[in-house]
Design a protein around this motif. Sequence first.
Motif, PDB file in Angstrom:
ATOM      1  N   ASN A 176       2.544  11.240  -1.821  1.00  0.00           N
ATOM      2  CA  ASN A 176       3.257  10.010  -1.344  1.00  0.00           C
ATOM      3  C   ASN A 176       3.636   8.550  -2.031  1.00  0.00           C
ATOM      4  O   ASN A 176       3.425   7.394  -1.708  1.00  0.00           O
ATOM      5  CB  ASN A 176       2.509   9.549   0.202  1.00  0.00           C
ATOM      6  N   PRO A 236       1.171  -1.128  -0.295  1.00  0.00           N
ATOM      7  CA  PRO A 236       0.242  -0.133  -0.012  1.00  0.00           C
ATOM      8  C   PRO A 236       0.404   1.300   0.095  1.00  0.00           C
ATOM      9  O   PRO A 236       0.019   2.681  -0.009  1.00  0.00           O
ATOM     10  CB  PRO A 236      -0.850  -0.358   1.263  1.00  0.00           C
ATOM     11  N   HIS A 237       2.401   0.915  -0.306  1.00  0.00           N
ATOM     12  CA  HIS A 237       3.255   1.965   0.029  1.00  0.00           C
ATOM     13  C   HIS A 237       3.733   2.211  -0.994  1.00  0.00           C
ATOM     14  O   HIS A 237       3.844   1.050  -1.806  1.00  0.00           O
ATOM     15  CB  HIS A 237       3.828   2.109   1.227  1.00  0.00           C
ATOM     16  N   GLN A 247       0.795   7.554  -3.368  1.00  0.00           N
ATOM     17  CA  GLN A 247      -1.368   6.801  -3.948  1.00  0.00           C
ATOM     18  C   GLN A 247      -1.251   7.458  -5.198  1.00  0.00           C
ATOM     19  O   GLN A 247      -1.504   8.476  -5.551  1.00  0.00           O
ATOM     20  CB  GLN A 247      -1.439   7.241  -2.568  1.00  0.00           C
ATOM     21  N   LEU A 248      -1.689   5.975  -5.349  1.00  0.00           N
ATOM     22  CA  LEU A 248      -2.574   6.400  -6.725  1.00  0.00           C
ATOM     23  C   LEU A 248      -3.888   6.927  -6.590  1.00  0.00           C
ATOM     24  O   LEU A 248      -4.642   6.573  -6.565  1.00  0.00           O
ATOM     25  CB  LEU A 248      -2.117   5.857  -7.898  1.00  0.00           C
TER      26      LEU A 248
END
Lengths: 284, 780, 145
Positions: free
Chosen positions: B693, B53-54, B695-696
Motif C-alpha cells: 500500500n 500518509p498515503h 507504507q515504508l
Amino acid sequence: MIANPFEYSTPATLAEALGLIADGAKPLSGGMSLIPMMKLRLASPEHLVDIARLPELNYIREENGELHIGAAVTHYDVESAPLLCGKCPLLAETAGHIGDIQVRNRGTLGGSVAHADPAADYPAALQALEAKIVLRSAAGERVVTAAEFFIDTFTTALEPGEIVTEVVVPVEPGLTGTSYQKCLQPASGFAIVGVAARVRRDGANFGAVQVGITGLTGTSYRATAVEQALVGKPATDETIRAAAAHAADGVEANSDLHASADYRTSLAVSYTTRALHSALSRSA
Amino acid sequence: MSTTFAPSTTKLEKLVGKRLRRREDPRLITGTATYVEDVKLPDMHHAVIVRSPHGAADIRSIDISKAKALPGVVAVFTGADIVGVGTVPCGASLPGLRRPDHHILAQDRVYLVGHPVAVVVATDRYIAADGADLVEVEYDIKQAVTDPEKALAPGAPAVHSQWPDNVAFTFHQNGGDIDAAFAEAEVVVKQRITSQRLVPNAMETRGVVADWKTNDRSLTLYTSTQIPHLARTLLAGMLGIEENRFRLIAPEVGGGFGSKLNVYSEEALTAWVSMKIGKPVKWIESRRENFMVTIHGRGHVDYFEIAAKRDGTILGLKLKLIQDLGAFHQLLTPVIPTLSVLMMPGLYNFRNIQAEVVGTFTNCVPTDAYRGAGRPEATHGIERMVDILAAELGMDPAEIRFKNFVRPDQFPFPTATGLNYDSGDYANTFQKALDTIDYHGLRKQQAEARAAGRLMGIGISTYGEICAMGPSVATPAGGWESATVKFEPSGKVTVLTGTSPHGQGQETSFAQLTADELGVPIDDIVVLHGDTSIVQYGIGTFGSRNTAVGGAALFYALQEIKEKLKKFGAAMLKAEEVELGDGVCLNPKTGESVTVQEIAGAAYRGVVIPPGMDPGMVVTKFWEPANFTYPFGAHIIVSEVDAETGDIEIKRYVAVDDIGNQLNPLLVDGQLHGGAAQGLGQALWEQGVYDDNGQLVTGEFMDYTMPRARMMPWIESSHTCTPSPVNPLGAKGVGEAGTIGSTPAMVNSVVDALSPLGVRHIDMPLTPEKIWKLTNGRNA
Amino acid sequence: MKIAGSAKLPFAAERAYAVMQDPLVLAKAIPGCDALEKTGEDEYRLKMKMVLASLSGSFEGKVRLTDSNPPRSFRMLVEGSGKIGFMKGDGLIQIASAPDGGVDISYEGDAQIGGTMAAVGNRMIDMTARMLIKRFFEKLAAEPA
Ligand SMILES: Cc1cc2nc3c(=O)[nH]c(=O)nc-3n(C[C@H](O)[C@H](O)[C@H](O)COP(=O)(O)OP(=O)(O)OC[C@H]3O[C@@H](n4cnc5c(N)ncnc54)[C@H](O)[C@@H]3O)c2cc1C
C-alpha cells in the motif's frame, strides 16, 4: 519528532507522585520508551510525573533472603551493583543485554516492567526468578508474581492509578547456575527471543529448573513444559535438547519483518538449549 | 620592505603520503562545528511540512483554518499557493524520458508516503509542529504500487495516469556482437539478482535556513548539500531569482553519501516561504522524514545471462535491468542505472554486451545516487554471475577470474560499453589478496570444515569502478573542478576548492598538497569550501572526484602560482634564473634568496611588478579531466554460517585496493572502512521495505538495520598502486571503493558456505531467517 | 498483512450471528470503542480510542457488514484514521456449530496499517492485532446466551 505540549512535575515524595497519578498524570521514569513515543506523537500524555528521581524508588537492599530493588533503579545499576552481581547474577546479566549503554544509563527496571514490551529482556529473568512485583497506588499496596503481572502485549496487572514501586527477587542459592541468552533484533537491539534459565543439579540429574522466555509471543512466560522435561532427568545434552524442543509449546509466536513465527519458534528452541547449557555449566 | 635576502634554514617535511590526522576532527568531535541546525538568525521562523500518509491518493480538500488560528502560526501554504515556482529539476538527458511534474507541494494528488502537502510556518518549531497536526487533509485513497516488477505487469495501478505502463524510459546499450557470442557459447548461465532499496541515512539529516532580504532582492540559503554551486544555479531557476543575489552556504555537512547530491523540494520551499513572509525561515528534517523523503539508493531487479566457453572464457553478457525509480525524478534518478550498465563488464576481457534498462515508476521515494551510484549494483551482478558460472563449470572462482581479467598490456582498454579503462594490473592485485589470505590454505581448511559438517565460505570480489566524475561530456552539469590558491599579504595561504567536502577530509589533504608544493607550513594554510560567495564556481563532491579532479585543479593552480612566485622572486632578486623550492626562491648564482611569504607580501604592495605581470598573488584554475579514472581491487571474505540459527560470522576480511597515488593514507583507510561498512550493510542487514500500500515499513532505526561498530569485522587492508595517467596526482579516487568491493565478497562468501546444500544464489540482505530457511535449521 | 484465526463463542449459531450484527454489542466489544452510530443499512460510524502501553490515539472511521449469509458467515470491514495513522481491516467471519453447543468462529482477511504506526510499529502490529481480536471475542463471549 516534536512532542505535543505537556505538563511536567517533579514531586519530592512518592505520596505526592501517587496523588498526581491518581488524578490522571502519567509516570515518567527513564523515558527510554515513553519519550520516543511522545516525539513521534504516538503518545500525547498531558501531564508527566517524574518518578525517576524519587529516593523512595532508588535502592537495592537485601532482606530475609530476598533482594528488593526500587523501580527507579537504572538498567546500568542492575547490571553493575555488586549486591546483584553477587546474589542475583541472572538479573544483572539480563540487564547487561538491554539496548546500549546510553539506554541502560537512563532506563529503569520499574519502567521496563510496567511498559511490558513483548520484546523486553527483564521479563524472561523475572519469570524464571519467580519475582514479586510490588504495586502501589494512592489507595494502597499489593504484591503480584511475575506470572500474574505480565498478561499480554503491553498489558499488565497494573490498575489505573497504580505504579510499580519495587521488584523482589530471591537471593540465588550458591549452587544454582543461571544464564540469559538473547537473539537480538539487529536494528533495535530488542530481543527476537530471550531465554533465562536457572538450573540446580541433583547429583547427576537436573534438580529444580526454571525457564522464562521473552520475545516469542505477546508476553513473557514460564516454559513449564521444558522445566518438566528436565527435572529428575540426567543432566546431559540429550535431555536438554529433548526438553528445549518444548520451549514454544502452546504459544502463538509473533511474526514481523525480522522473524516469522516459524523462525522465532525455532530460535526459541535454540536459545533455550543454549541457556540451559550455559546455566548447567555454571551450576555446581 | 623587509627583504632579508638570507637563505631559509628550516626545511619542511614533505606531507603528501603521510597519515596526518584530520584537521577537521577537533571541531567535529567537540561539538563546535556549525551545521545548518546551529544557524540561528534574528527573527527566524520555523517551517514544518504536512506530509501524505498515503502512497497514492487524490487530495479532496485541505482545511488549514484550524492551523492558521493557532497562536504563533504565521502562515500556512498549500499546493495552490506555489504558483510560479519551478518544479524539482532532473539533470538526465535520456532520449524519450518521461518527466512527471515534480511540484514542491502536491497539487491535487499525492504519489508517495511523505509527499509534501502543506507547510506551516510559525514563530517556533514546536508551534509549527502543533499547527501541522491541525491541517486537515481529506484523501481519496488509490491503489499504490511499490514493487517495480508488479508496476510493469499489465493492469498494474498507474503511478502517473498519463503513463499507464509505469515506464519512464528504456535505455539500450549494446556492444560487440551479442548474438555471435551466445551462438558460440558452450555454456550459458542465467540468474535474477536484486539490489534492494537502501536508505542513505547520513548522520546529519537535511536542513535549510533561508534568509530573504526583500530590499536587496537577495537570498542567503544555508543547506546541507554536496553541491553548493549547482544547487544555487538550479534553485535560482526554480525561484526566479538572480544568481548573483543568491548566496548558498553548505556549512558543516554531516555526511551525504550521494543523498545530498541533489536539489530537493524543501530547499526551494523554505526559500520561497522566506520570500513570502520576508523573514528568515528554518526547516530541519526529522529522521522520520529522512527515511521517507530523502532519496534512497539501489532498487534494482536484474536479469543476467552470461555466455561462456567450457574453459571459463566469458564471451558475452545480457542484462535486463529494472530500475525502481520511485514516483519522481530527482536530480540524477534516471542516470544511475545507466552507470550500472557502463560498469557491467567489470574487470573482464569480453566485448559483447546487450543491456536494456527499464526505468520504472513506483509509489516510493525516488532512488538516486547512493555511495557507488549504480556501480555497486553492477559489480554485485557481475561478481555474482562469475561465481555462478564458475560453479556451473566446476571451476575455482579465483581461476575463472584470472582467466578473464583484462591484461596489463591491453591498457588503455576500450570496453564493450564504450569506456576506456585507464590503467591497471588486475591479476597482480588479486594475487596479492590471495596471498595475504592464504587462499589455497583456506580452501584446504574449508574442505576439512565441510567434512566436519561446518558451513565455511570463501567469497571473492574483484571489482572495478568509474571514478573522478568526470569529463564534462559524461557529467550533466560539467565534469571539471576549480581551485583558487591565494597568498594573503601576510604570507598565509588560503585555498578555495570548488569541491564540497563533507567528511572526506580535504581540508587536511589539500593542505598537505599545498604545503608540499609551496613549501609553506601546513598550519599557515586554510582550505575553504561550500560558500558560493567565497568560492569561485565549482561542481561539488560526488563520484570520488574530490582528489582526482578537485585535487588536480588545485595542483595546476599551485603550479601556476609557483610560476608567478618565481617571476616576482626573480624580480626581487634581480636574477634571470631562480629556483623555487622549500618555500624559498633562490638565485643559484649569488646564493641570495627570498621566501615565498616575502614575495607574496611584495606582490601585494606592488613594490616590484615584473613586466607583463599583475600585482597580488592569487591564482584560480578550472581543470577538465580527459577521462574517468578506474580504481580496482580485490576483496575476500571468509565466513561461517550457523546452520541452526542462520547467523553469519565474518572470520576474515582482506581488501587490496588500487586507487593510484594517495595524498593521505589515513583518510584512505577511513574511506575504505566506512565504505566497507555500508557495503556489508547492504549485503547483510539494510533494506528499505515498502508494503503493497505504499507504507515504508522500515521507517525508523527501530526496523532499519544500520551497521554498528560492533558488527564490523577487522579489515586487513593493503594496496597496490597503479598511478592514474588521467591526472597529475596519479590519484584514482577512493570514496566508493569499499562499498563496491565488499558487498559481492560477502554474498559470494555465504553462497560458497551454503553451496554444499545446492545453493547458487541468495538475494540481499542475507538475513539469518533467509539462511535458516536454506539450511532448514540443520544441526538443530 | 494477512489476519486469520479462530475463536469460540458459547452461543448457538443464530445467536452468535445476531450478537455480531448488533451495534450495541459491537460498541461494547470493539476495543476502545467510544461510539458506534448507524449511518445506513449495515453501516456505522465508529469512534474509538486506542490505548496500548504509552501509545494512545483517537480514530474515526466506519464499520460495514456485508455479504450477510445468516447464520453462517458475513464480511466485516473496519476502517479508521486518526493523527497517529490509519487502519483498515476486511475479513470474512464464518460460524460453525461446535459439538459443545457453542460455535467455532473462524476469521480470515487483510489488514492494512498506515502512517506513523506502520513506519515505526512493525514489530508490534502482529501481536497487537491478535490481542485486540482476542479481546473482541472475549467481550462477545460475555454476552448473555
Ligand atoms: C534504543 C533503545 C533500545 C532499547 N533496547 C532495549 C532492549 O534491548 N531490551 C529491553 O528490554 N528494552 C530496551 N529498550 C527499552 C528500555 O529498556 C526502556 O528503558 C524501558 O522499556 C522503559 O523504562 P523507562 O524507565 O525508560 O520507562 P519510561 O519510558 O519512562 O516509561 C515507559 C512506560 O512505563 C510507564 N512507567 C514508567 N515507570 C513506571 C512505574 N514505575 N510504574 C508504572 N508505570 C511506569 C510510563 O508511564 C510509560 O508508559 C530500548 C530503548 C531504546 C530507546
